[in-house]
Scaffold this motif. Structure first.
Motif, PDB file in Angstrom:
ATOM      1  N   ALA A 173     101.848   2.191  -3.662  1.00  0.00           N
ATOM      2  CA  ALA A 173     101.650   2.621  -2.386  1.00  0.00           C
ATOM      3  C   ALA A 173     101.268   4.114  -2.178  1.00  0.00           C
ATOM      4  O   ALA A 173     100.646   4.559  -1.156  1.00  0.00           O
ATOM      5  N   LEU A 174     100.886   4.648  -3.532  1.00  0.00           N
ATOM      6  CA  LEU A 174     100.223   5.999  -3.567  1.00  0.00           C
ATOM      7  C   LEU A 174      98.741   5.876  -2.987  1.00  0.00           C
ATOM      8  O   LEU A 174      98.226   4.939  -3.575  1.00  0.00           O
ATOM      9  N   SER A 175      98.238   6.901  -2.772  1.00  0.00           N
ATOM     10  CA  SER A 175      96.546   6.773  -2.657  1.00  0.00           C
ATOM     11  C   SER A 175      95.982   6.872  -4.091  1.00  0.00           C
ATOM     12  O   SER A 175      96.841   7.433  -5.060  1.00  0.00           O
ATOM     13  N   THR A 176      94.697   6.550  -4.175  1.00  0.00           N
ATOM     14  CA  THR A 176      94.299   6.818  -5.647  1.00  0.00           C
ATOM     15  C   THR A 176      94.130   8.308  -5.896  1.00  0.00           C
ATOM     16  O   THR A 176      94.417   8.676  -7.180  1.00  0.00           O
ATOM     17  N   ASN A 177      94.060   9.101  -5.075  1.00  0.00           N
ATOM     18  CA  ASN A 177      94.316  10.649  -5.433  1.00  0.00           C
ATOM     19  C   ASN A 177      95.274  11.056  -5.876  1.00  0.00           C
ATOM     20  O   ASN A 177      95.553  11.712  -7.036  1.00  0.00           O
ATOM     21  N   ALA A 178      96.377  10.626  -5.248  1.00  0.00           N
ATOM     22  CA  ALA A 178      97.808  10.968  -5.529  1.00  0.00           C
ATOM     23  C   ALA A 178      98.240  10.362  -7.220  1.00  0.00           C
ATOM     24  O   ALA A 178      98.568  11.105  -7.907  1.00  0.00           O
ATOM     25  N   TYR A 179      97.761   8.950  -7.392  1.00  0.00           N
ATOM     26  CA  TYR A 179      98.094   8.504  -8.541  1.00  0.00           C
ATOM     27  C   TYR A 179      97.191   9.309  -9.736  1.00  0.00           C
ATOM     28  O   TYR A 179      98.124   9.465 -10.666  1.00  0.00           O
ATOM     29  N   ILE A 180      96.170   9.705  -9.349  1.00  0.00           N
ATOM     30  CA  ILE A 180      95.473  10.380 -10.534  1.00  0.00           C
ATOM     31  C   ILE A 180      95.854  11.666 -10.768  1.00  0.00           C
ATOM     32  O   ILE A 180      96.323  11.934 -11.978  1.00  0.00           O
ATOM     33  N   LYS A 181      96.477  12.346  -9.884  1.00  0.00           N
ATOM     34  CA  LYS A 181      97.171  13.634  -9.955  1.00  0.00           C
ATOM     35  C   LYS A 181      98.396  13.476 -10.821  1.00  0.00           C
ATOM     36  O   LYS A 181      98.944  14.197 -11.370  1.00  0.00           O
ATOM     37  N   LEU A 182      99.146  12.582 -10.343  1.00  0.00           N
ATOM     38  CA  LEU A 182     100.459  12.243 -10.939  1.00  0.00           C
ATOM     39  C   LEU A 182     100.152  11.929 -12.579  1.00  0.00           C
ATOM     40  O   LEU A 182     101.001  12.118 -13.576  1.00  0.00           O
ATOM     41  N   GLN A 183      99.433  10.923 -12.773  1.00  0.00           N
ATOM     42  CA  GLN A 183      98.794  10.686 -14.216  1.00  0.00           C
ATOM     43  C   GLN A 183      98.584  11.780 -15.030  1.00  0.00           C
ATOM     44  O   GLN A 183      98.861  12.045 -16.111  1.00  0.00           O
ATOM     45  N   ARG A 184      97.862  12.615 -14.373  1.00  0.00           N
ATOM     46  CA  ARG A 184      97.458  13.877 -15.102  1.00  0.00           C
ATOM     47  C   ARG A 184      98.489  14.832 -15.426  1.00  0.00           C
ATOM     48  O   ARG A 184      98.718  15.636 -16.466  1.00  0.00           O
ATOM     49  N   LEU A 185      99.570  14.814 -14.461  1.00  0.00           N
ATOM     50  CA  LEU A 185     100.708  15.496 -14.673  1.00  0.00           C
ATOM     51  C   LEU A 185     101.316  15.030 -15.968  1.00  0.00           C
ATOM     52  O   LEU A 185     101.995  15.604 -16.687  1.00  0.00           O
ATOM     53  N   ASP A 186     101.551  13.611 -15.660  1.00  0.00           N
ATOM     54  CA  ASP A 186     102.286  13.067 -16.969  1.00  0.00           C
ATOM     55  C   ASP A 186     101.703  13.276 -18.399  1.00  0.00           C
ATOM     56  O   ASP A 186     102.388  13.424 -19.210  1.00  0.00           O
ATOM     57  N   ASP A 245     110.519  15.036 -20.386  1.00  0.00           N
ATOM     58  CA  ASP A 245     110.308  14.989 -18.766  1.00  0.00           C
ATOM     59  C   ASP A 245     109.171  13.804 -18.620  1.00  0.00           C
ATOM     60  O   ASP A 245     108.654  13.460 -17.587  1.00  0.00           O
ATOM     61  N   TYR A 246     108.778  13.162 -19.840  1.00  0.00           N
ATOM     62  CA  TYR A 246     107.465  11.967 -19.703  1.00  0.00           C
ATOM     63  C   TYR A 246     107.895  10.882 -18.569  1.00  0.00           C
ATOM     64  O   TYR A 246     109.127  10.499 -18.661  1.00  0.00           O
ATOM     65  N   ILE A 247     107.097  10.709 -17.708  1.00  0.00           N
ATOM     66  CA  ILE A 247     107.278   9.682 -16.679  1.00  0.00           C
ATOM     67  C   ILE A 247     107.028   8.156 -17.005  1.00  0.00           C
ATOM     68  O   ILE A 247     107.677   7.410 -16.578  1.00  0.00           O
ATOM     69  N   GLY A 248     105.862   7.861 -17.629  1.00  0.00           N
ATOM     70  CA  GLY A 248     105.596   6.646 -18.040  1.00  0.00           C
ATOM     71  C   GLY A 248     104.309   6.137 -17.884  1.00  0.00           C
ATOM     72  O   GLY A 248     103.942   5.148 -17.992  1.00  0.00           O
ATOM     73  N   LEU A 249     103.530   7.178 -17.442  1.00  0.00           N
ATOM     74  CA  LEU A 249     101.981   6.857 -16.895  1.00  0.00           C
ATOM     75  C   LEU A 249     101.273   6.896 -17.841  1.00  0.00           C
ATOM     76  O   LEU A 249     100.402   6.073 -18.113  1.00  0.00           O
ATOM     77  N   ALA A 250     101.345   8.097 -18.498  1.00  0.00           N
ATOM     78  CA  ALA A 250     100.095   8.419 -19.351  1.00  0.00           C
ATOM     79  C   ALA A 250     100.153   7.714 -20.695  1.00  0.00           C
ATOM     80  O   ALA A 250     101.269   7.338 -21.410  1.00  0.00           O
ATOM     81  N   TYR A 251      99.104   7.610 -21.454  1.00  0.00           N
ATOM     82  CA  TYR A 251      99.125   6.931 -22.650  1.00  0.00           C
ATOM     83  C   TYR A 251      99.598   7.860 -23.658  1.00  0.00           C
ATOM     84  O   TYR A 251      98.985   8.980 -23.653  1.00  0.00           O
ATOM     85  N   PHE A 252     100.422   7.581 -24.527  1.00  0.00           N
ATOM     86  CA  PHE A 252     100.856   8.647 -25.553  1.00  0.00           C
ATOM     87  C   PHE A 252     100.753   8.043 -27.143  1.00  0.00           C
ATOM     88  O   PHE A 252     101.152   8.888 -28.157  1.00  0.00           O
ATOM     89  N   TRP A 253     100.374   6.967 -27.282  1.00  0.00           N
ATOM     90  CA  TRP A 253     100.370   6.028 -28.422  1.00  0.00           C
ATOM     91  C   TRP A 253      99.243   6.095 -29.237  1.00  0.00           C
ATOM     92  O   TRP A 253      98.052   6.297 -28.631  1.00  0.00           O
ATOM     93  N   HIS A 254      99.203   6.089 -30.556  1.00  0.00           N
ATOM     94  CA  HIS A 254      98.132   6.047 -31.368  1.00  0.00           C
ATOM     95  C   HIS A 254      97.286   4.825 -31.043  1.00  0.00           C
ATOM     96  O   HIS A 254      97.904   3.542 -30.518  1.00  0.00           O
ATOM     97  N   HIS A 255      95.960   4.450 -31.553  1.00  0.00           N
ATOM     98  CA  HIS A 255      95.110   3.601 -31.042  1.00  0.00           C
ATOM     99  C   HIS A 255      95.417   2.158 -31.699  1.00  0.00           C
ATOM    100  O   HIS A 255      95.374   1.202 -30.970  1.00  0.00           O
TER     101      HIS A 255
END
Length: 87
Positions: free
Chosen positions: A9-22, A30-40
């Motif tokens: 339901a988020l706008s693309t802009n809001a999702y991008i900002k949330l992912q950058r925060l993550d 506090d990790y949310i679960g959006l951003a990649y954190f793992w090795h290749h």
């Protein structure tokens, strides 16, 4: 707090900002679960994992002091357990 956030339901802009925060929250509790954190090496197993599974794996890696940038047997063990990966 038990609020649910519908990411679709988020706008693309809001999702991008949330992912950058993550991305700034990786390696913290506090990790949310959006951003990649793992090795290749984990890319095929974690990129399609749910946000909840990503958080569980992230939390366990923090708990066990796993180096996020270098795969090890314990990291794979945790990924297998949480994702159901059979390898």
């Amino acid at each position: 707090m038990k609020d649910m956030l519908n990411l679709e339901a988020l706008s693309t802009n809001a999702y991008i900002k949330l992912q950058r925060l993550d991305k700034t929250l990786v390696k913290t509790t506090d990790y949310i679960g959006l951003a990649y954190f793992w090795h290749h090496d984990f890319r095929f197993h974690l990129r399609d994992a749910s946000y909840a599974k990503r958080r569980k794996i992230h939390k366990q890696w923090l708990y066990w002091g796993i180096d996020f940038d270098n795969p090890c047997d314990k990291a794979w063990e945790i990924v297998r357990k949480i994702t159901g990966l059979n390898q």
